[in-house]
Write a protein that holds these residues in place. Structure first.
Motif, short mmCIF file in Angstrom:
data_model
loop_
_atom_site.label_atom_id
_atom_site.label_comp_id
_atom_site.label_asym_id
_atom_site.label_seq_id
_atom_site.Cartn_x
_atom_site.Cartn_y
_atom_site.Cartn_z
N UNK A 106 0.83 -1.21 0.00
CA UNK A 106 0.00 0.00 0.00
C UNK A 106 0.86 1.25 0.00
N UNK A 107 1.83 1.31 0.88
CA UNK A 107 2.77 2.43 0.94
C UNK A 107 4.10 1.91 1.45
N UNK A 108 5.16 2.55 1.00
CA UNK A 108 6.49 2.14 1.45
C UNK A 108 7.38 3.38 1.50
N UNK A 109 8.28 3.42 2.47
CA UNK A 109 9.20 4.55 2.59
C UNK A 109 10.24 4.54 1.48
N UNK A 128 8.01 -0.71 -7.68
CA UNK A 128 6.86 0.09 -7.27
C UNK A 128 7.38 1.35 -6.58
N UNK A 129 6.95 2.50 -7.10
CA UNK A 129 7.36 3.80 -6.56
C UNK A 129 6.12 4.63 -6.27
#
Length: 106
Positions: free
Chosen positions: A11-14, A33-34
């Protein structure tokens, strides 16, 4: 074996997420994935292999050492020759950018 390019996308990543999908003797395929990510300001990717990259979703900009910038949107692809120094200078912040990168021997 069947799989799907959209399976298990975080879903989200740093940080950008790199998933190797296939590896052969002279070939590597990965999904990246960015979301609002960019390469570090210092340093360049200087790869031994050629790279062909396709944007499956979202958008991103690739900056080359010579100053050329290429913005890719859904469906756009780009060939990056071996040792062409480059980096990702921008990816969309409001949606995930999904890249399919094919690395192969020159």
């Amino acid at each position: 074996m069947i799989d799907n390019i959209f399976t298990a996308i975080p879903c989200q990543s740093k940080t950008e997420v790199f998933d190797e999908l296939l590896r052969g003797q002279h070939l590597r395929i990965e999904r990246i994935v960015s979301q609002g990510h960019a390469s570090p300001e210092t340093g360049w990717y200087d790869q031994e292999d050629n790279e062909w990259v396709l944007v499956i979703a979202g958008a991103g900009t690739v900056l080359f050492e010579d100053g050329r910038e290429v913005t890719l949107r859904k469906g756009d692809y780009l060939h990056i020759p071996a040792h062409a120094k480059h980096k990702v200078s921008w990816t969309a912040q409001d949606e995930q950018t999904i890249w399919l990168a094919v690395h192969y021997s020159p």
